[in-house]
Design a protein around this motif. Structure first.
Motif, PDB file in Angstrom:
ATOM      1  N   LEU A  18     -26.651  37.539   0.698  1.00 51.65           N
ATOM      2  CA  LEU A  18     -26.451  38.324  -0.582  1.00 51.65           C
ATOM      3  C   LEU A  18     -26.821  40.016  -0.125  1.00 51.65           C
ATOM      4  O   LEU A  18     -27.638  40.288   0.595  1.00 51.65           O
ATOM      5  CB  LEU A  18     -27.063  37.889  -1.692  1.00 51.65           C
ATOM      6  N   VAL A  19     -26.339  40.995  -1.043  1.00 50.88           N
ATOM      7  CA  VAL A  19     -25.813  42.666  -0.618  1.00 50.88           C
ATOM      8  C   VAL A  19     -26.111  43.439  -2.048  1.00 50.88           C
ATOM      9  O   VAL A  19     -25.028  42.795  -2.944  1.00 50.88           O
ATOM     10  CB  VAL A  19     -25.025  42.910   0.252  1.00 50.88           C
ATOM     11  N   LYS A  20     -26.958  43.311  -2.513  1.00 49.19           N
ATOM     12  CA  LYS A  20     -26.936  44.023  -3.867  1.00 49.19           C
ATOM     13  C   LYS A  20     -26.270  45.489  -4.215  1.00 49.19           C
ATOM     14  O   LYS A  20     -25.832  46.373  -2.486  1.00 49.19           O
ATOM     15  CB  LYS A  20     -28.997  44.917  -3.799  1.00 49.19           C
ATOM     16  N   ARG A  21     -25.597  45.681  -5.074  1.00 51.28           N
ATOM     17  CA  ARG A  21     -24.584  46.164  -5.391  1.00 51.28           C
ATOM     18  C   ARG A  21     -25.085  47.524  -4.952  1.00 51.28           C
ATOM     19  O   ARG A  21     -26.392  48.163  -5.558  1.00 51.28           O
ATOM     20  CB  ARG A  21     -24.160  46.026  -6.613  1.00 51.28           C
ATOM     21  N   GLY A  22     -24.131  48.241  -4.838  1.00 58.36           N
ATOM     22  CA  GLY A  22     -24.447  49.748  -4.420  1.00 58.36           C
ATOM     23  C   GLY A  22     -25.417  49.645  -3.101  1.00 58.36           C
ATOM     24  O   GLY A  22     -25.475  51.288  -2.104  1.00 58.36           O
ATOM     25  N   VAL A  23     -24.935  48.766  -1.712  1.00 54.93           N
ATOM     26  CA  VAL A  23     -25.822  49.030  -0.628  1.00 54.93           C
ATOM     27  C   VAL A  23     -24.655  48.963   0.473  1.00 54.93           C
ATOM     28  O   VAL A  23     -23.642  48.218   0.019  1.00 54.93           O
ATOM     29  CB  VAL A  23     -27.051  48.577  -0.112  1.00 54.93           C
ATOM     30  N   ASP A  24     -24.308  50.348   0.902  1.00 58.22           N
ATOM     31  CA  ASP A  24     -23.808  50.056   1.930  1.00 58.22           C
ATOM     32  C   ASP A  24     -24.147  49.174   3.278  1.00 58.22           C
ATOM     33  O   ASP A  24     -24.188  48.408   3.792  1.00 58.22           O
ATOM     34  CB  ASP A  24     -23.247  51.860   2.678  1.00 58.22           C
ATOM     35  N   PHE A  25     -22.364  48.439   3.121  1.00 56.06           N
ATOM     36  CA  PHE A  25     -22.544  47.448   3.792  1.00 56.06           C
ATOM     37  C   PHE A  25     -21.216  46.661   4.629  1.00 56.06           C
ATOM     38  O   PHE A  25     -19.974  46.689   4.162  1.00 56.06           O
ATOM     39  CB  PHE A  25     -22.644  45.953   3.550  1.00 56.06           C
ATOM     40  N   THR A  26     -21.335  46.763   5.684  1.00 60.17           N
ATOM     41  CA  THR A  26     -19.813  46.367   6.378  1.00 60.17           C
ATOM     42  C   THR A  26     -19.964  45.007   7.532  1.00 60.17           C
ATOM     43  O   THR A  26     -21.159  44.932   7.789  1.00 60.17           O
ATOM     44  CB  THR A  26     -19.490  47.862   7.466  1.00 60.17           C
ATOM     45  N   LEU A  27     -19.938  44.093   7.653  1.00 55.63           N
ATOM     46  CA  LEU A  27     -19.106  42.920   8.068  1.00 55.63           C
ATOM     47  C   LEU A  27     -19.304  43.014   9.632  1.00 55.63           C
ATOM     48  O   LEU A  27     -18.380  44.392  10.131  1.00 55.63           O
ATOM     49  CB  LEU A  27     -18.308  41.773   7.792  1.00 55.63           C
ATOM     50  N   SER A  28     -19.513  42.547  10.656  1.00 61.54           N
ATOM     51  CA  SER A  28     -19.836  43.261  12.231  1.00 61.54           C
ATOM     52  C   SER A  28     -18.411  42.057  11.975  1.00 61.54           C
ATOM     53  O   SER A  28     -18.319  42.928  13.444  1.00 61.54           O
ATOM     54  CB  SER A  28     -21.349  42.181  12.802  1.00 61.54           C
ATOM     55  N   VAL A  29     -18.042  41.046  11.992  1.00 60.37           N
ATOM     56  CA  VAL A  29     -16.021  40.625  12.204  1.00 60.37           C
ATOM     57  C   VAL A  29     -15.465  41.546  11.008  1.00 60.37           C
ATOM     58  O   VAL A  29     -16.137  40.321  10.085  1.00 60.37           O
ATOM     59  CB  VAL A  29     -16.749  39.125  12.117  1.00 60.37           C
ATOM     60  N   PRO A  30     -14.534  42.329  11.063  1.00 60.76           N
ATOM     61  CA  PRO A  30     -13.619  42.292   9.568  1.00 60.76           C
ATOM     62  C   PRO A  30     -13.346  41.341   8.886  1.00 60.76           C
ATOM     63  O   PRO A  30     -13.104  40.063   9.436  1.00 60.76           O
ATOM     64  CB  PRO A  30     -12.561  43.616  10.042  1.00 60.76           C
ATOM     65  N   GLU A  31     -13.483  41.447   7.851  1.00 64.02           N
ATOM     66  CA  GLU A  31     -13.346  40.235   6.449  1.00 64.02           C
ATOM     67  C   GLU A  31     -11.506  39.903   6.472  1.00 64.02           C
ATOM     68  O   GLU A  31     -10.973  40.595   6.850  1.00 64.02           O
ATOM     69  CB  GLU A  31     -13.210  41.128   5.273  1.00 64.02           C
ATOM     70  N   GLY A  32     -11.286  38.606   7.043  1.00 65.10           N
ATOM     71  CA  GLY A  32      -9.912  38.207   7.289  1.00 65.10           C
ATOM     72  C   GLY A  32      -9.867  37.693   8.759  1.00 65.10           C
ATOM     73  O   GLY A  32      -9.455  36.551   8.754  1.00 65.10           O
ATOM     74  N   MET A  33     -10.442  38.583   9.256  1.00 61.38           N
ATOM     75  CA  MET A  33     -10.492  37.478  11.022  1.00 61.38           C
ATOM     76  C   MET A  33     -10.607  36.462  11.281  1.00 61.38           C
ATOM     77  O   MET A  33     -10.735  35.742  11.681  1.00 61.38           O
ATOM     78  CB  MET A  33     -11.150  38.207  11.833  1.00 61.38           C
ATOM     79  N   GLU A  34     -11.920  36.158   9.854  1.00 61.17           N
ATOM     80  CA  GLU A  34     -12.628  35.044  10.444  1.00 61.17           C
ATOM     81  C   GLU A  34     -11.927  33.495   9.139  1.00 61.17           C
ATOM     82  O   GLU A  34     -12.386  32.510   9.137  1.00 61.17           O
ATOM     83  CB  GLU A  34     -14.085  34.629  10.060  1.00 61.17           C
ATOM     84  N   GLY A  35     -10.892  33.876   8.808  1.00 60.19           N
ATOM     85  CA  GLY A  35     -10.455  33.016   7.878  1.00 60.19           C
ATOM     86  C   GLY A  35     -10.741  31.799   8.298  1.00 60.19           C
ATOM     87  O   GLY A  35     -10.621  30.791   7.785  1.00 60.19           O
ATOM     88  N   THR A  36      -9.524  31.166   9.247  1.00 63.38           N
ATOM     89  CA  THR A  36      -8.964  29.947   9.244  1.00 63.38           C
ATOM     90  C   THR A  36     -10.060  29.492   9.846  1.00 63.38           C
ATOM     91  O   THR A  36      -9.990  28.267  10.068  1.00 63.38           O
ATOM     92  CB  THR A  36      -7.873  30.358  10.412  1.00 63.38           C
ATOM     93  N   ASP A  37     -11.223  30.111  10.145  1.00 63.33           N
ATOM     94  CA  ASP A  37     -12.077  29.292  10.279  1.00 63.33           C
ATOM     95  C   ASP A  37     -13.892  29.020   9.905  1.00 63.33           C
ATOM     96  O   ASP A  37     -14.734  28.344   9.512  1.00 63.33           O
ATOM     97  CB  ASP A  37     -13.113  30.190  11.872  1.00 63.33           C
TER      98      ASP A  37
END
Length: 379
Positions: free
Chosen positions: A217-236
């Motif tokens: 969980l990440v609090k609203r307003g906190v800059d956050f970037t996933l280490s793997v871009p969202e969408g690339m892990e979808g099939t897994d």
């Protein structure tokens, strides 16, 4: 033959039969890529959304707080460190991370890994109860502190930190604050949206969830970037594990009162039974705020490894650490306690009084026999 007595729920807690049964269809039938457009609005998509909503409600997350399902609690912590570095530390130069000697492997290992990128992991001193106090945290802070990363409670010692006080201090100083709530979930009521923290993580197997599950969980307003871009892990995406974790949180919520009252009573009964039979035994951290299902007991004249082996032979499972956890001896040493003879016993909502009564007999008998071995007397 007697059923084994499992008192190692601080390492892994068994999922319910109902949970396994509900997961099965998602392993057998719903194996498709969840990003496929023809699945939108159908199974397993509806179950994915339902499970995510269940997790959000259970954790008390706000609508704008980011919730991300992860394949483990360790993975969730890794995402915190990667984003804290990329989105904050690399920008502001505050490259000191504060933690404690009590943390589990993911926090320590990630701290060591990020030292290669110029981060420095420093330790916060503990008080005599094994807790981080606001005063000790404030003394450890420096103008270079960028992140404080702690477990809300230690799964082996049961010690709970005063997270509200620590979080408020970090907020005052403008320091990112991460807590791992794996050990506290289902034992202490809170709402994430009301907590002055930036990141919360937990490991699914610690709350009777399936392997391969965790949450960030990440609090609203906190800059956050996933280490793997969202969408690339979808099939897994492990849909079965996500569905199972949603069920685990519902079951945990339903058993809250039982765990905090009846399980705590059984924990106290275990302590009293052992100390009554072995007066030299020491129950640690009774004066600290601790988890209702956890106790650490030392057996003078006995090594924890030998006692654990003999208990296993009797079908009683306890822990002296290892694996994802540090060794219990090291955790106690950080609190100023000699721990070569200590074992951690962690009960669950499924632990019964009959099991505790049997466990007391086995533990007392095994400890007395081990002490005889240590004295060099053959049986």
């Amino acid at each position: 033959m007697e059923e084994p007595i499992y008192l190692d729920n601080g390492t892994l807690a068994r999922p319910s039969d109902y949970l396994f049964n509900q997961m099965t269809p998602f392993s057998k039938r719903h194996w498709h890529a969840v990003t496929a457009p023809y699945l939108q609005g159908k199974e397993p998509f509806t179950s994915i959304n339902r499970s995510l909503d269940t997790l959000r409600t259970f954790l008390g997350a706000g609508k704008r707080d980011l919730l991300h399902f992860c394949p483990s609690g360790g993975h969730a912590i890794s995402e915190v460190y990667h984003s804290a570095y990329a989105d904050h530390i690399a920008q502001n130069g505050k490259n000191h991370i504060l933690t404690t000697d009590l943390e589990e492997a993911p926090i320590h290992l990630l701290g060591e890994q990020f030292e290669k990128l110029g981060l420095f992991q420093k330790k916060i001193p503990l008080n005599e109860k094994g807790q981080v106090t606001r005063e000790n945290l404030e003394k450890a802070l420096s103008p270079k502190t960028g992140l404080v990363s702690l477990s809300w409670a230690n799964a082996l010692t049961g010690v709970i930190h005063p997270i509200w006080e620590l979080a408020e201090l970090c907020k005052e100083k403008g320091i990112l604050f991460h807590i791992d709530a794996s050990a506290i979930l289902g034992k202490l009521y809170f709402k994430f949206e009301e907590l002055p923290i930036d990141y919360l993580t937990f490991e699914g197997t610690m709350i009777h969830g399936p392997k391969g599950s965790g949450t960030l969980l990440v609090k609203r307003g906190v800059d956050f970037t996933l280490s793997v871009p969202e969408g690339m892990e979808g099939t897994d995406l492990n849909v079965a594990a996500l569905v199972g974790l949603g069920i685990a949180t519902q079951e945990l919520d339903a058993s809250f009162d039982h765990l905090c009252m009846e399980t705590a009573r059984l924990r106290d009964h275990l302590e009293e039974g052992i100390v009554r039979a072995i007066p030299e035994a020491t129950v640690h951290f009774k004066e600290a705020e601790r988890l209702p299902n956890t106790t650490v007991i030392s057996f003078p004249g006995v090594t924890s490894e030998l006692l654990t082996f003999h208990l296993k032979e009797r079908g009683v499972f306890a822990s002296f650490g290892g694996g994802r956890h540090q060794k219990l001896e090291h955790l106690l040493a950080a609190c100023g306690i000699e721990g070569k003879s200590a074992l951690s016993f962690t009960l669950s909502r499924d632990t019964t009084e009959e099991e505790i009564n049997r466990a007391i007999g086995h533990i007392v008998d095994a400890a007395q026999k081990c002490r005889t071995f240590s004295n060099g007397v053959a049986l």
